[in-house]
Design an enzyme around this catalytic site. Structure first.
Site, PDB file in Angstrom:
ATOM      1  N   GLY A  69       0.730  -1.365   0.242  1.00  0.00           N
ATOM      2  CA  GLY A  69      -0.056   0.209  -0.071  1.00  0.00           C
ATOM      3  C   GLY A  69       0.818   1.190   0.152  1.00  0.00           C
ATOM      4  N   GLN A 176      -8.095   1.499   4.325  1.00  0.00           N
ATOM      5  CA  GLN A 176      -8.869   0.430   5.616  1.00  0.00           C
ATOM      6  C   GLN A 176     -10.058   0.985   5.028  1.00  0.00           C
ATOM      7  OE1 GLN A 176      -7.540  -0.811   8.062  1.00  0.00           O
ATOM      8  NE2 GLN A 176      -5.698   0.164   8.508  1.00  0.00           N
ATOM      9  N   SER A 196      -4.640  -2.630  -0.258  1.00  0.00           N
ATOM     10  CA  SER A 196      -2.792  -3.410   0.071  1.00  0.00           C
ATOM     11  C   SER A 196      -4.138  -4.682   0.886  1.00  0.00           C
ATOM     12  CB  SER A 196      -2.519  -2.316   1.060  1.00  0.00           C
ATOM     13  OG  SER A 196      -1.322  -3.820   1.541  1.00  0.00           O
ATOM     14  N   THR A 234      10.318  -8.676 -11.420  1.00  0.00           N
ATOM     15  CA  THR A 234       9.722  -9.901 -11.564  1.00  0.00           C
ATOM     16  C   THR A 234       8.308  -9.933 -11.006  1.00  0.00           C
ATOM     17  OG1 THR A 234      11.964 -11.267 -12.786  1.00  0.00           O
ATOM     18  CG2 THR A 234       9.507 -12.241 -11.869  1.00  0.00           C
ATOM     19  N   CYS A 322       3.458   1.895  12.222  1.00  0.00           N
ATOM     20  CA  CYS A 322       4.331   2.748  11.304  1.00  0.00           C
ATOM     21  C   CYS A 322       4.887   3.943  12.149  1.00  0.00           C
ATOM     22  CB  CYS A 322       3.760   3.308   9.403  1.00  0.00           C
ATOM     23  SG  CYS A 322       2.361   2.168   9.211  1.00  0.00           S
TER      24      CYS A 322
HETATM   25  C1  LIG Z   1      -1.873   0.027   6.458  1.00  0.00           C
HETATM   26  C2  LIG Z   1      -1.783   0.650   5.255  1.00  0.00           C
HETATM   27  C3  LIG Z   1      -1.509   1.749   4.612  1.00  0.00           C
HETATM   28  C4  LIG Z   1      -0.020   0.657   3.964  1.00  0.00           C
HETATM   29  O1  LIG Z   1      -0.095  -0.833   3.090  1.00  0.00           O
HETATM   30  P1  LIG Z   1       1.072  -1.014   3.339  1.00  0.00           P
HETATM   31  O2  LIG Z   1       0.771  -2.463   2.391  1.00  0.00           O
HETATM   32  O3  LIG Z   1       1.524  -2.122   4.719  1.00  0.00           O
HETATM   33  O4  LIG Z   1       2.422  -0.592   3.030  1.00  0.00           O
HETATM   34  C5  LIG Z   1      -1.690   2.487   3.817  1.00  0.00           C
HETATM   35  N1  LIG Z   1      -2.887   3.437   3.593  1.00  0.00           N
HETATM   36  C6  LIG Z   1      -3.368   3.146   5.048  1.00  0.00           C
HETATM   37  C7  LIG Z   1      -4.731   3.747   5.687  1.00  0.00           C
HETATM   38  C8  LIG Z   1      -2.661   1.696   5.809  1.00  0.00           C
HETATM   39  O5  LIG Z   1      -4.140   1.911   6.721  1.00  0.00           O
END
Ligand SMILES: *Cc1c(COP(=O)(O)O)cnc(C)c1O
Length: 385
Positions: A69, A176, A196, A234, A322
């Site tokens: 994501g 989300q 994601s 890839t 994060c």
């Molecule tokens: C978890 C999240 C991301 C990041 O996605 P990843 O695949 O973990 O890098 C981005 N935006 C939101 C709102 C998220 O909750």
């Protein structure tokens, strides 16, 4: 184990796990290879792309698989600004995920002008401020559909309408919201949208970016022309296949799951408010992803509470995974107006597909006791003079 941190990541659905294990064993071919082993791997990617596209109301050629994501968010913001060198302004929102906020900060250092539109005390974006921020130099508006820390849902169709009046493309981070509320690009009208896999019971390390047909965008990564030259490298074939399977299951059961999760979550919220004194609920009362509960436990350090709950095998979060290891308080809670000491007392409980009534019972049994004990230690005065 009681896992209440589904906004950080979700457990892999058993059926996704099975499908990936089978794929890893049987289909090691490079999708770019022309013989059947490669063709076969390519066909599985196409099927997964079709599933993701269909779920989002897009067409297959509008879906680019990425590494996360975070990468999709980076790709959208940097790719659009780079493709439009005559425009050097980005508009985003104060409570975006770090994947957007930090990218915007970086672009600011590169000389772009970035506006971070403020939110109200529920986390809803100020539409007037958004409107005022748009100029002829605006290349992109990026506002998330639902917030990961407090669950607040943004009025994304209104945002699109405002931006479209000025001919400005819109990106939304739907990581989300996907699977929890309707996320259909054909209805909301965004030009770019991030999802994601590991937030919808799929594997980590695989994301996608929807890019509306005709949108001008520069790749982040150059190389062997995969993903229609938009994301070389890839392909993460097993990840993509797992993502597709996770989406297929989502389409089958998310309506039912969401109703059940909303009931569990409402019971947990009501229980906490009844059994724990001096708590403050953060987030919008109705325009919210129902599975996300964010509470400030006044007088406590949320981290102490988190660790105490972990000793009972109850897993929650202090907010964005994060930023967990940084000393700063959440920019989201700051933006909705919480003073730092209240922000630091805030805990997020996020439910998901695999939570049960017993999970809620256990939390309602353990949590009030832990809060009382920690407040005793800290000599918390609930009614200071
Ligand atoms: C978890 C999240 C991301 C990041 O996605 P990843 O695949 O973990 O890098 C981005 N935006 C939101 C709102 C998220 O909750």
């Amino acid at each position: 184990m009681i896992y209440l941190d589904n906004n950080a990541t979700t457990p892999l659905d058993p059926s996704v796990c099975e499908k990936m294990a089978w794929f890893l064993k049987e289909h090691f071919g490079n999708p770019s290879s022309l013989y059947p082993l490669g063709r076969n791997a390519k066909q599985h990617i196409t099927e997964a792309r079709e599933l993701v596209a269909k779920a989002l109301g897009a067409s297959r050629s509008e879906i680019v698989f990425t590494g996360s994501g975070t990468e999709s968010d980076n790709f959208a913001l940097r790719g659009i600004l780079q493709a439009n060198p005559d425009k050097n302004e980005l508009i985003t929102c104060a409570i975006e995920h770090p994947a957007v906020i930090e990218t915007a900060n970086y672009m600011e250092k590169q000389g772009k002008k970035v506006t971070y539109v403020p939110v109200d005390s529920y986390g809803r974006i100020d539409l007037e401020a958004l409107q005022e921020a748009i100029t002829p130099q605006t290349a992109l508006v990026s506002v998330m559909q639902a917030n990961n820390e407090i669950g607040t849902i943004q009025p994304i169709t209104d945002i699109v309408q405002i931006a479209k009046r000025h001919g400005v493309p819109v990106h939304t981070d739907a990581v989300q919201s996907f699977g929890k509320i309707p996320v259909r690009v054909d209805r909301i009208g965004v030009d770019l949208l991030t999802v994601s896999a590991h937030k919808i019971y799929g594997p980590k390390g695989i994301g996608a970016l929807y890019i509306r047909k005709g949108t001008r965008i520069q790749p982040l990564i150059y190389g062997g022309h995969q993903e229609r030259q938009l994301r070389s490298g890839t392909e993460n074939t097993a990840g993509i296949v797992g993502f597709g399977e996770a989406v297929r299951i989502l389409m089958l059961r998310s309506d039912q799951d969401n109703k059940r999760i909303a009931r569990l979550s409402a019971r947990l919220k009501q229980g906490i408010e009844e059994l724990v004194p001096k708590v403050k609920f953060n987030g919008h009362p109705s325009e919210r992803i129902k599975s996300t509960l964010n509470f400030s436990f006044l007088g406590l350090e949320a981290e102490a509470l988190l660790l105490s709950l972990a000793t009972k095998n109850i897993y929650v979060s202090t907010g964005s995974a994060c930023s967990e290891d940084s000393e700063e308080v959440s920019h989201v809670l700051g933006a909705i107006g919480l003073p730092p000491e209240i922000a630091r007392s805030s805990l997020r409980l996020s439910l998901g597909r695999f939570n049960t009534e017993e999970d809620v019972d256990t939390v309602l049994k353990e949590l009030p006791e832990i809060v009382r004990r920690l407040r005793d230690i800290s000599a918390f005065d609930p009614d200071p003079a």
